[in-house]
Design a protein around this motif. Sequence first.
Motif, short mmCIF file in Angstrom:
data_model
loop_
_atom_site.label_atom_id
_atom_site.label_comp_id
_atom_site.label_asym_id
_atom_site.label_seq_id
_atom_site.Cartn_x
_atom_site.Cartn_y
_atom_site.Cartn_z
N ALA A 47 0.81 -1.27 0.39
CA ALA A 47 0.26 0.40 0.02
C ALA A 47 0.55 1.56 0.09
CB ALA A 47 -1.12 0.32 1.66
N ASP A 68 -0.02 1.35 9.48
CA ASP A 68 0.34 1.80 8.13
C ASP A 68 -0.32 2.90 7.13
OD1 ASP A 68 -1.59 1.45 5.57
OD2 ASP A 68 -1.56 -0.19 6.16
N GLY A 72 -4.09 3.16 1.78
CA GLY A 72 -5.57 3.02 2.43
C GLY A 72 -6.58 2.62 1.27
N MET A 73 -8.04 2.18 2.18
CA MET A 73 -8.71 2.10 0.84
C MET A 73 -9.85 2.31 0.83
SD MET A 73 -8.65 -2.36 1.78
CE MET A 73 -7.75 -2.15 3.41
N ALA A 81 -12.20 -6.61 0.59
CA ALA A 81 -10.96 -6.78 1.30
C ALA A 81 -11.06 -8.48 1.65
CB ALA A 81 -10.47 -5.80 2.09
N ALA A 86 -10.18 -11.81 -3.65
CA ALA A 86 -10.32 -10.29 -4.61
C ALA A 86 -8.95 -9.23 -4.22
CB ALA A 86 -11.47 -9.32 -3.92
N THR A 87 -8.01 -9.19 -5.46
CA THR A 87 -6.90 -8.34 -5.13
C THR A 87 -7.37 -7.33 -6.22
OG1 THR A 87 -4.48 -8.40 -5.47
CG2 THR A 87 -6.18 -9.90 -6.60
N SER A 88 -6.73 -6.44 -5.65
CA SER A 88 -6.29 -4.27 -6.80
C SER A 88 -4.71 -5.22 -7.36
CB SER A 88 -5.81 -3.46 -5.87
OG SER A 88 -4.62 -3.52 -4.39
N GLY A 106 -4.92 -12.55 -3.87
CA GLY A 106 -6.41 -12.27 -2.62
C GLY A 106 -6.93 -12.93 -1.95
N ALA A 108 -5.14 -13.53 1.49
CA ALA A 108 -4.70 -13.10 2.88
C ALA A 108 -6.27 -12.77 3.55
CB ALA A 108 -3.82 -12.58 2.84
N LEU A 109 -6.42 -11.56 3.37
CA LEU A 109 -7.53 -11.71 4.28
C LEU A 109 -8.54 -12.30 4.55
CD1 LEU A 109 -6.94 -7.00 3.91
CD2 LEU A 109 -6.68 -8.76 5.68
N ALA A 110 -9.26 -12.90 3.56
CA ALA A 110 -10.06 -13.70 3.05
C ALA A 110 -9.98 -14.61 4.12
CB ALA A 110 -10.32 -14.51 2.49
#
Length: 601
Positions: A47, A68, A72-73, A81, A86-88, A106, A108-110
């Motif tokens: 990020a 951090d 940001g999002m 997220a 789901a990834t950017s 996409g 890790a957070l899931a």
Amino acid sequence: MKGEKAAGEAGVIRVLDELVRNQIAAGEVIERPASVVKELVENAVDAGAHRIRVDLEEGGMRLVRVTDDGGGMGTADLERAFVPHATSKLCDAADLDHIASLGFRGEALASIGSVARCAIFSRRGGEELGGRIENEGGRLTRAVEAGGPGGTCVEARDLFFNTPARRRFLKRPSTELARCTDVLQRAALGQLGIGFVLTHDGARVLDVEPEMDLRSRVRRAFGADLASSLEEVEARDGTTRLRGLVAPPRFARRDSSRQMWFLNGRPLRDRVLLRCLKDAYRGFVLDGRQPVAFLHLAMDPGAVDVNVHPAKAEVRFRDGRRLFGFLVNALREGAGKTDMATPGASMLAAAAGGSPSAPGQGAIADPGPMPRGRRACEPLIVREVAEAQPLTDLPAFGPDGAATLVEPADDLAGPYLTIARTYVARAVPDGFEIVDQHALHERVTYEELLADARGGSVAVQRYLVPELVELSAAQVDLLVRQAPALGRIGIQLEAFGATTVAVGGLPARLRNPDPEELVRVALRVLEDQREAPAAEELLEDVLHSAACRSSAMAGDVLDPAEIRSLLERARAFDGARTCPHGRPTRVRFTLADLERAFGRR
Ligand code: ADP
Ligand code: MG
């Protein structure tokens, strides 16, 4: 057959629901708190963060929070997220060929959201309000507006609270913390330009400023002795570039935990790279030992496939053979420049056992291979004995004027044999020891000053005429603001105009201190730190860098009374506290060591 009959019915194969799928995926990437730390820190790096802070509780099992100051999002992204895949960072399959970000799957957070109680707060730089979203073991809330600093803060609490079988595999908090610390040390050494702070249960574990270079980062993570012994390597082959630091062979360890490779900033453990180092140090380190090195490899992302390992720790190089040759050459040259220990010195290191400078370096049973390289031509021991004081001086050094060569009655009594004006050898009941009088003096001075500072009474030698030191206005400002802290360790100064400070006094325990040098060292320490440093930290740095120059004990010829007094002063501190970063002040050779050295055992 039975199966055919079943085919028309409901069947036994089912598509798993999303939570179970995520938990299975989590099994691959999220093993323990350290994996959560790794994924969240990587996201912060991706990020564009300048500073990353990691707060842990109970080794990360109760809480991992990563904050951090990156991009940001927005709310829409926040709602995506936690969604799997789901990834950017990736659009289509072609992107897989040249991945420049740390994340891309996409997952890790899931995964983390499915096995912990998570919350994300995030605000984009330009926007006034941010958003907050929660995910408690797969139960996702809608994003709501929330205020807070720019950047992102991800919290994962009670890891594996809903998967008890996994939770049982976690170890004690101290063990989990050690793994988290390792992840953060690697991140800090890999991501130059980013500052890192790690706290555990409120206490600071690691603190690295964004501006610190690789060597300073090694110093923060592993101490001054290692950091100051490292040699630089730098080499280029086409678009491939190697830069980093390699340690002298004496730092080699049983494991490869201090062997750090970074590929475009990504920490990786790759067998090919480990073998490169092994080859580069062949003949320099004992078999079974791993050299210490911190190496950055910069490559065109297209020349390497990072998508071959779940934790992305291994990669595949497109032209492995050429890379290998290039790296071994460059590293071998670097290793050759380090301070190669002679067999004698490595035996001494073995005799010193748990010397503070070599944590984790156990006894070396065998003296090791014959050294190569420049320094090997000058055998350390032989040369220095040749410069020793004449033996005829010895008898006068005995406790009562008599020549007592072994087994002195009083355990600090001589005789002392001074070698090369630097080392003092003397008999001890079970062998002999060699003291580095300079290092010991520095250590004793440091310990005494520290005791003074803690007791609030540092004796100061005041100058009749203050010493003036020219600096920048900002530096003067910083020093003046920290003048009380400096005063507590005996450095008295005040502003003398906008760009000058006047040094009025320095610690009386320092021999011939150089005021300008001390001010500059203090400044470096202060500039390295954002908050007011503890007196201890300031002292340690100031003394390690400046006292060794100003105390000027190496090369001084000490008379027996001075040596004895130094040993007496040292005795007050021995065992009580070992200076974590200090180099060894003495090495001891027991009879057993001698017997081993002479092949009697
Ligand atoms: P990946 O990193 O592989 O894309 P993650 O599950 O780790 O997958 O993250 C999903 C997405 O969430 C990222 O692609 C990114 O867009 C966003 N994201 C995660 N963490 C942060 C962060 N700290 N700052 C900004 N965006 C983030
Ligand atoms: Mg990620």
